[in-house]
Design an enzyme around this catalytic site. Structure first.
Site, PDB file in Angstrom:
ATOM      1  N   GLU A  71     -26.119 -31.701 -53.402  1.00 22.84           N
ATOM      2  CA  GLU A  71     -24.977 -32.478 -53.923  1.00 22.84           C
ATOM      3  C   GLU A  71     -23.858 -31.536 -54.357  1.00 22.84           C
ATOM      4  OE1 GLU A  71     -24.605 -35.849 -53.792  1.00 22.84           O
ATOM      5  OE2 GLU A  71     -26.455 -35.780 -52.633  1.00 22.84           O
ATOM      6  N   ASP A  86     -24.425 -33.191 -49.059  1.00 22.49           N
ATOM      7  CA  ASP A  86     -25.841 -33.331 -49.409  1.00 22.49           C
ATOM      8  C   ASP A  86     -26.484 -31.985 -49.723  1.00 22.49           C
ATOM      9  OD1 ASP A  86     -25.839 -36.097 -49.170  1.00 22.49           O
ATOM     10  OD2 ASP A  86     -26.505 -36.065 -47.085  1.00 22.49           O
ATOM     11  N   TRP A 100     -27.053 -35.766 -44.499  1.00 16.78           N
ATOM     12  CA  TRP A 100     -28.094 -36.644 -43.955  1.00 16.78           C
ATOM     13  C   TRP A 100     -27.556 -38.056 -44.132  1.00 16.78           C
ATOM     14  CZ3 TRP A 100     -33.587 -35.386 -43.003  1.00 16.78           C
ATOM     15  CH2 TRP A 100     -34.329 -36.500 -42.608  1.00 16.78           C
ATOM     16  N   GLU A 101     -27.297 -38.728 -43.035  1.00 13.72           N
ATOM     17  CA  GLU A 101     -26.620 -40.022 -43.105  1.00 13.72           C
ATOM     18  C   GLU A 101     -27.501 -41.101 -43.710  1.00 13.72           C
ATOM     19  OE1 GLU A 101     -24.043 -42.122 -43.752  1.00 13.72           O
ATOM     20  OE2 GLU A 101     -23.213 -40.638 -42.380  1.00 13.72           O
TER      21      GLU A 101
END
Length: 194
Positions: A71, A86, A100-101
């Protein structure tokens, strides 16, 4: 979890550490299992029945253990305030980004564009977006971003003439299906509850 393919969109010049970074990402993806504690990723084949956010957790834990920041905010432009990435691995003072979707296809476009903008600004040297395959998509939250839906736009991103930059999309998929395994919990935001 298995990796179906890695589509490299940009691979120009010299990005230090790419083989090591890609190995860490691939190893992290392979740690993803369901149900938790299983040695493979088995999904309950209920159409639109499984959540997406819990899927990436073990991947992120693995990357964190390898020195990735999770993050991580990256300042791209003064007028832009993109959300955090991410995961980020710092190399020579510049970020290599991983997304990462877990959102919809618009979120997938934003993730790629955020990484490309960072490369144009020279604060990001590379990036990888992880997306589910179309087969896996069928069992996930309604309208989550997926490889096949983003694929027609690959030629657009390939047109960027970026010096010393790397950009790839990784297509992931479940190892098997089993109606007896528990559904992956859904969140409560966006289309997750549908």
């Amino acid at each position: 979890m298995k990796i179906k393919r890695i589509e490299v969109l940009i691979n120009n010049g010299s990005v230090p550490g790419i083989p090591m970074i890609l190995n860490e990402i691939q190893d992290a993806i392979k740690t993803v299992s369901w149900p938790e504690g299983n040695n493979s990723f088995v999904i309950n084949p209920v159409r639109k029945g499984n959540g997406v956010k819990p899927i990436k957790n073990s991947c992120m834990r693995h990357l964190h253990q390898k020195g990735w920041a999770l993050e991580h905010p990256v300042r791209i432009k003064a007028e832009m305030r993109p959300g955090p990435l991410d995961a980020v691995k710092m190399i020579g003072g510049k970020a290599f980004a991983l997304e990462w979707e877990t959102g919809n296809i618009s979120s997938s476009h934003r993730a790629i564009n955020k990484m490309v903008m960072g490369m144009l600004e020279r604060v990001i040297i590379g990036g990888v977006l992880i997306l589910p395959s179309r087969d896996m998509y069928n069992y996930l939250t309604d309208r989550v971003g997926n490889f096949r839906e983003l694929e027609p736009y690959f030629s657009v991103w390939r047109q960027f003439n970026l010096k010393d930059a790397y950009l790839a999309i990784v297509e992931i998929e479940h190892d098997s299906v089993d109606a007896q395994v528990s559904l992956i919990p859904k969140g409560t935001d966006g289309r997750a509850i549908r």
